[in-house]
Design an enzyme around this catalytic site. Structure first.
Site, PDB file in Angstrom:
ATOM      1  N   HIS A  82    -120.320 -41.021 -34.898  1.00  0.00           N
ATOM      2  CA  HIS A  82    -119.879 -41.133 -36.229  1.00  0.00           C
ATOM      3  C   HIS A  82    -119.277 -42.282 -36.308  1.00  0.00           C
ATOM      4  O   HIS A  82    -118.575 -42.879 -35.524  1.00  0.00           O
ATOM      5  CB  HIS A  82    -118.844 -39.921 -36.225  1.00  0.00           C
ATOM      6  CG  HIS A  82    -118.375 -39.783 -37.553  1.00  0.00           C
ATOM      7  ND1 HIS A  82    -118.622 -38.960 -38.528  1.00  0.00           N
ATOM      8  CD2 HIS A  82    -117.040 -40.403 -38.080  1.00  0.00           C
ATOM      9  CE1 HIS A  82    -117.979 -39.303 -39.568  1.00  0.00           C
ATOM     10  NE2 HIS A  82    -116.965 -39.983 -39.437  1.00  0.00           N
ATOM     11  N   ASP A 161    -111.781 -28.417 -44.879  1.00  0.00           N
ATOM     12  CA  ASP A 161    -111.793 -29.946 -44.854  1.00  0.00           C
ATOM     13  C   ASP A 161    -112.288 -30.192 -46.203  1.00  0.00           C
ATOM     14  O   ASP A 161    -111.737 -31.211 -46.920  1.00  0.00           O
ATOM     15  CB  ASP A 161    -112.634 -30.665 -43.870  1.00  0.00           C
ATOM     16  CG  ASP A 161    -112.784 -32.079 -44.107  1.00  0.00           C
ATOM     17  OD1 ASP A 161    -111.692 -32.887 -43.862  1.00  0.00           O
ATOM     18  OD2 ASP A 161    -113.709 -32.685 -44.324  1.00  0.00           O
ATOM     19  N   ARG A 168    -106.490 -34.699 -51.378  1.00  0.00           N
ATOM     20  CA  ARG A 168    -106.163 -35.866 -50.470  1.00  0.00           C
ATOM     21  C   ARG A 168    -106.621 -37.119 -51.309  1.00  0.00           C
ATOM     22  O   ARG A 168    -105.850 -38.108 -51.623  1.00  0.00           O
ATOM     23  CB  ARG A 168    -106.711 -36.062 -48.823  1.00  0.00           C
ATOM     24  CG  ARG A 168    -105.803 -35.272 -48.115  1.00  0.00           C
ATOM     25  CD  ARG A 168    -106.384 -35.185 -46.890  1.00  0.00           C
ATOM     26  NE  ARG A 168    -106.675 -36.743 -46.339  1.00  0.00           N
ATOM     27  CZ  ARG A 168    -107.718 -36.785 -45.382  1.00  0.00           C
ATOM     28  NH1 ARG A 168    -108.423 -36.049 -44.888  1.00  0.00           N
ATOM     29  NH2 ARG A 168    -107.672 -37.893 -45.016  1.00  0.00           N
ATOM     30  N   SER A 183    -109.898 -34.228 -40.009  1.00  0.00           N
ATOM     31  CA  SER A 183    -111.019 -34.085 -41.032  1.00  0.00           C
ATOM     32  C   SER A 183    -112.355 -34.657 -40.332  1.00  0.00           C
ATOM     33  O   SER A 183    -113.397 -33.838 -40.352  1.00  0.00           O
ATOM     34  CB  SER A 183    -110.781 -34.980 -42.210  1.00  0.00           C
ATOM     35  OG  SER A 183    -111.764 -35.250 -42.874  1.00  0.00           O
ATOM     36  N   LYS A 187    -115.242 -31.485 -38.193  1.00  0.00           N
ATOM     37  CA  LYS A 187    -116.568 -31.611 -38.657  1.00  0.00           C
ATOM     38  C   LYS A 187    -117.634 -31.646 -37.405  1.00  0.00           C
ATOM     39  O   LYS A 187    -118.605 -31.261 -37.165  1.00  0.00           O
ATOM     40  CB  LYS A 187    -116.897 -32.704 -39.767  1.00  0.00           C
ATOM     41  CG  LYS A 187    -116.314 -32.212 -41.078  1.00  0.00           C
ATOM     42  CD  LYS A 187    -116.675 -32.985 -41.985  1.00  0.00           C
ATOM     43  CE  LYS A 187    -115.633 -34.358 -42.267  1.00  0.00           C
ATOM     44  NZ  LYS A 187    -115.487 -35.101 -43.374  1.00  0.00           N
TER      45      LYS A 187
END
Ligand code: URA
Length: 434
Positions: A82, A161, A168, A183, A187
């Site tokens: 990620h 999320d 947010r 967050s 995932k």
């Protein structure tokens, strides 16, 4: 339990218990607690922060808010990667095929670009017919067959999320370490890969502008991953200038193809080799990163990594004609040269500003509903520390809108800072957290 009391406790600086966190996450996901109370709680969290324990409880509650994707029927040690997001960051398109070519399964559920930073799904969709919405079954089957699959996140994972992130975004509560970590990691953890490699970007084009904050984010995410029993590592990398030379969807795919053939920009290949060698160690394919690097270089030099990309495209219904002959990708109507009005060394190219220029050309989206122009973008001809002569080309603008292209040209001339050579070298890797 009452949401009012939870808000008040956080407002007054207390830490929240596991039960309180689960209560607000479940209540919000089910629609029983309204946006305005969660908005207020988010601001209290933003101002008073959460400790590591609360952050972990928050992540867990978010993972449990939805479906989990079980990848245990995929053979081998599965690696997920990620990036916290940047400009010109096409690493997934390069890294995935590289490590898959070394027999390590690469599993990735990706997102779309928003604002000045791009998204892997949009880039892949610039390949004719490429399908990102494949079923879980196809995702697993493809990975078992060719060691790689990249698809869109299923709509059912971490619904908490999705709601929280949207809230947010409009309440100025995005850039908080606990909220970002939970967050991102929720995932990742809802999908059971074995190894997680995190590329935490820092600099003008990243969420985190400050190195200390970026290190803190990296440390928090690594702790969460380990707490879940996942092998997790993070590297903090420079996003002060765009990565590679291409910014824009099909331009980045073309650049990724070149890089997989060993002919792409040095920084893009170098970062892929660093992340890749760490991935191969995580997957126990090699003992050391040095060994990993050798194996990956061999995958590039032999054409195996490039062939793996072709396989990925084929398995996800994409047209390989464009991959084999990148000139077939749609080209923007106008290609505008940005020629330098000064001579000297390039000292700075603010990545966020370049990202915003690409956004203006239509390469990115302002909101999730925006339709993007897959051929639009910018190719940087010069990067930091390069020398530029008077009238030499700094960058090329690819645009279907001539007026916007001319406006962007003036902006790029201001974004490039030219002067004497930088004293300090631009480091690509700023920290590693295990
Ligand atoms: N990316 C995410 O998925 N969540 C955040 O909070 C920030 C970046």
């Amino acid at each position: 339990m009452r949401i009012y009391d939870i808000i008040k406790r956080k407002r007054d600086g207390f830490s929240l218990s596991k039960e309180e966190i689960e209560y607000f996450i479940n209540g919000y996901t089910d629609g029983k607690i309204p946006d305005y109370q969660i908005a207020s709680l988010l601001m209290a969290i933003f101002l008073n922060k959460m400790n590591d324990k609360e952050t972990l409880y928050l992540t867990r509650a978010m993972v449990e808010s939805g479906e989990k994707v079980d990848l245990s029927s995929i053979k081998g040690i599965k690696i997920d990667k990620h990036s916290t997001g940047g400009v010109g960051d096409s690493i997934t398109l390069v890294l995935g095929p590289m490590i898959a070519a070394c027999e390590v399964p690469f599993v990735k559920m990706s997102g779309r670009g928003l604002g000045h930073s791009g998204g892997t799904l949009d880039k892949l969709e610039s390949i004719n017919n490429f399908k990102v919405d494949i079923s879980k079954e196809d995702f697993i089957q493809n990975t078992n067959k060719i060691n790689i699959s990249i698809c869109s996140q299923t709509t059912n994972i971490t619904p908490a999320d999705k709601k929280l992130y949207a809230l947010r975004d409009v309440t100025a509560t995005v850039d908080n370490i606990s909220l970002i970590s939970s967050s991102i990691m929720s995932k990742k953890l809802a999908v059971n890969s074995n190894g997680i490699i995190l590329d935490v970007k820092v600099g003008s084009g990243a969420f985190m502008k400050d190195l200390k904050e970026a290190k803190n984010l990296a440390r928090t995410m690594v702790n969460i991953g380990k707490n879940y029993g996942r092998d997790t590592i993070a590297i903090v990398t420079n996003m002060d200038q765009p990565l590679g030379k291409a910014i824009g969807n099909n331009l980045e795919v073309k650049e990724a193809i070149e890089t997989l053939k060993g002919k792409g920009p040095k920084d893009l290949l170098e970062l892929a080799l660093i992340l890749g060698s760490k991935s191969l160690v995580l997957a126990k394919e090699v003992q050391t990163e040095k060994e990993g690097r050798k194996v990956l270089e061999e995958a590039i030099n032999s054409g195996k990594a490039y062939n793996k990309f072709i396989e990925l495209v084929k398995y996800q219904y994409g047209d390989i004609k464009e991959i084999e002959n990148p000139d077939l990708f749609p080209r923007a109507k106008y290609i505008i040269e940005v020629n330098s009005k000064k001579e000297g060394f390039i000292k700075k190219i603010n990545a966020e500003e370049i990202g915003k220029c690409a956004l203006k050309l239509g390469a990115g989206r302002e909101t999730l509903e925006t339709e993007i122009d897959l051929s639009a973008g910018i190719i940087l001809n010069k990067k930091v520390d390069d020398y530029i002569n008077l009238d030499e080309t700094l960058a090329y603008i690819h645009t279907n809108d001539k007026i916007k292209g001319e406006e962007v040209k003036e902006q790029i001339l201001d974004i490039y800072i030219i002067g004497k050579k930088n004293i300090k070298d631009q480091k690509l890797i700023l920290d590693e957290i295990y």
